[in-house]
Design an enzyme around this catalytic site. Structure first.
Site, PDB file in Angstrom:
ATOM      1  N   HIS A 165       1.198 -21.804 -56.480  1.00 48.78           N
ATOM      2  CA  HIS A 165       0.546 -22.918 -56.269  1.00 48.78           C
ATOM      3  C   HIS A 165      -0.604 -22.939 -57.368  1.00 48.78           C
ATOM      4  O   HIS A 165      -1.628 -23.681 -57.225  1.00 48.78           O
ATOM      5  CB  HIS A 165      -0.048 -22.986 -54.896  1.00 48.78           C
ATOM      6  CG  HIS A 165       1.044 -22.771 -53.903  1.00 48.78           C
ATOM      7  ND1 HIS A 165       1.892 -23.689 -53.747  1.00 48.78           N
ATOM      8  CD2 HIS A 165       1.119 -21.860 -52.910  1.00 48.78           C
ATOM      9  CE1 HIS A 165       2.761 -23.476 -52.650  1.00 48.78           C
ATOM     10  NE2 HIS A 165       2.224 -22.419 -52.234  1.00 48.78           N
ATOM     11  N   HIS A 183       5.941 -26.304 -50.718  1.00 48.63           N
ATOM     12  CA  HIS A 183       6.973 -25.300 -50.948  1.00 48.63           C
ATOM     13  C   HIS A 183       8.516 -26.051 -50.874  1.00 48.63           C
ATOM     14  O   HIS A 183       9.456 -25.320 -50.511  1.00 48.63           O
ATOM     15  CB  HIS A 183       7.126 -24.264 -49.753  1.00 48.63           C
ATOM     16  CG  HIS A 183       5.765 -23.651 -49.494  1.00 48.63           C
ATOM     17  ND1 HIS A 183       4.942 -24.132 -48.485  1.00 48.63           N
ATOM     18  CD2 HIS A 183       5.081 -22.579 -50.041  1.00 48.63           C
ATOM     19  CE1 HIS A 183       3.792 -23.642 -48.506  1.00 48.63           C
ATOM     20  NE2 HIS A 183       3.883 -22.553 -49.246  1.00 48.63           N
TER      21      HIS A 183
END
Lengths: 333, 333
Positions: free
Chosen positions: B57, B219
């Site tokens: 991320h 995700h």
């Protein structure tokens, strides 16, 4: 073609409206002809700095307009040179009597149009100097270029010259510093995927699932070689070796190491490449004393990266470190 | 799988070495257990702020370690929660006696491991508060989450709480401010493409060439709906409508508008989305007084974006504007 856009022909127009809405504290966006300009120009006694080029390389150049960097940027259509009237209007707007520097990437259309704009501005009594950036060691001539292409060094030149102009250096000085940055910089890029130009609607080139292109240009121009995909460590060698051998950099030189993403490559991978490039620089006894890591000169959503090495000296380091406040680069204020 | 990596199992390790080489002026990178920590901790009288989560991320969270933001970040394997020992070591390292705040995104593994670390730290006499971020309006429960997922508000909470801690607010105050940011934030994301987790080697999900997923998680968790690709203007409506109706925001509210790229989307497209989101906010009589545009909470090379709206007040605005110096966010110094 999967993009977050509306009509392909309106992309740049809508992007400019987005920039205007987001950054009205820093810049004004002018239309017809299009340019992005610092709100506070003209600045008494300060050399104005104007750059520009085709859109699709964001944040370059519009994201670099502000204190300590560019006074104005002229965005063309995607991968298309801006027109002389954009450059002329921007030049007139930022001129405060101390002259204007044009920083021009070495592409045939950019060169031609900036030359025309400089001539027109001179006819109106504005002193203009132009410096051409041509740091890409990948190929001698290319699809849109005679000689070497201008790539990553452009970002560094715009930051460093912006600081010199902010310090009220003369036009001749700022242009000389720009030439020095260009002379001491070398770059090389690579791609894992092609980008898609919105109004074309299909990939500029094709690469197989197991291939990469070394020495790619920022418009998808062919590079040195297409080969099977290699691990990041080998890609680091393939990019760093021609850079280091070209200048050449000497043992003990201080350098700025710039690892740039092409637009579709995540930061995680840029740090993996940085790790390797830093190791190669260090093994070659270069001292990496400054760095920049991120997607600053891009090629739409192309996946890939480029590496730029700039041999620093005290003057360049001081101007690199000087405060800057733009949408894309900001420190010291 | 086309990525700038070496062995998939070494990606995070090599990335952390890249971060260490690049940002040693700001942070120290510790290994076994892995965490990234400010060089100058512990800071007398200052609440320590620790966050963390799976890698992939970036720049969140490691890129947010520095003055005015996080004291430490714990990176797990890609899309995998960090372990309690990472969080415990980071907590011990940053504790200066004023207590430590854990900012935790609402994913089951993160919650469980941060709870365990907080208990272990308390056993060692460290005062710990935890705040869970759950700003994603897309879905109630999700693949890795009971309740709403934590997404874009995390970036805003880390910046704002970091400034509050820098101002030497108490642990209770900083935790309350974190809860306030979370309570007043709403987010929603979308994807044009899947990402590929390195050790999986294949896309997490598949989307046809003419499809997009609205309400996606960071995700690749399923969202609200999969539909035919729409123009950016309609995507703006699909993201902004559930955000605005959920809080709800009232006429005249000042808001921070955060348009975030998922990793593979170029800045040009984020400005097209920003342009539309700004227009929708304004039409709803919200005053967009602050913004953030760029790829700050990503999902590897996923193409797509998310929008976060934070209802500001004077305190939140003041802390948002306060100086920050990290690898990924820097202003005022």
């Amino acid at each position: 073609m999967k993009k977050l856009i509306n009509e392909p022909e309106h992309v740049v127009y809508e992007e400019l409206h987005g920039i205007a809405a987001a950054h009205h504290d820093l810049v004004e966006v002018c239309f017809d002809p299009n340019y992005i300009v610092r709100r506070d120009v003209p600045l008494k006694g300060k050399v104005g700095i104007v750059s520009g080029g085709g859109s699709g390389h964001e944040p370059m150049h519009g994201g670099f307009v502000g204190y300590g960097m560019l006074d104005a940027a002229c965005p063309g259509a995607v991968f298309t040179s801006p027109t002389p009237d954009q450059m002329l209007e921007a030049t007139k707007r930022v001129n405060a009597g101390a002259g204007v520097l044009h920083i021009v990437k070495n592409y045939t259309g950019d060169i031609m149009n900036f030359e025309m704009a400089a001539d027109l501005a001179r006819d109106q009594g504005i002193e203009v100097e132009s410096v051409v950036i041509n740091d890409d060691v990948a190929v001698e001539d290319s699809l849109y270029t005679a000689g070497r292409r201008g790539v990553g060094a452009t970002v560094l030149a715009e930051k460093i010259c912006g600081a010199a102009a902010e310090a009220r250096r003369s036009l001749k000085d700022v242009a000389d510093i720009c030439r020095k940055v260009n002379d001491r910089s070398r770059s090389m890029g690579m791609a894992l995927t092609s980008c898609i130009v919105p109004h074309a609607g299909k990939p500029t080139f094709s690469l197989a699932e197991d291939e990469m292109e070394i020495g790619i240009g920022i418009h998808g121009e062919p590079g040195r070689t297409r080969m099977k995909l290699k691990p990041a460590d080998e890609i680091g060698v393939l990019l760093m070796t021609p850079i280091i051998s070209d200048l050449p950099y000497k043992n003990g030189d201080e350098v700025l190491l710039f690892v740039n993403g092409m637009g579709g490559t995540p930061l995680m991978e840029l740090y993996v490449i940085y790790n390797r490039a830093y190791e190669i620089a260090t093994r070659n006894e270069l001292k990496v004393s400054r760095n920049l890591i991120g997607s600053y000169i891009t090629s739409l959503e192309m996946a890939g990266c480029s590496i730029t090495l700039l041999k620093l000296d005290d003057e360049l380091t001081r101007f690199w470190d000087a405060p800057v406040r733009t949408a894309a680069l900001r420190w010291g204020m």
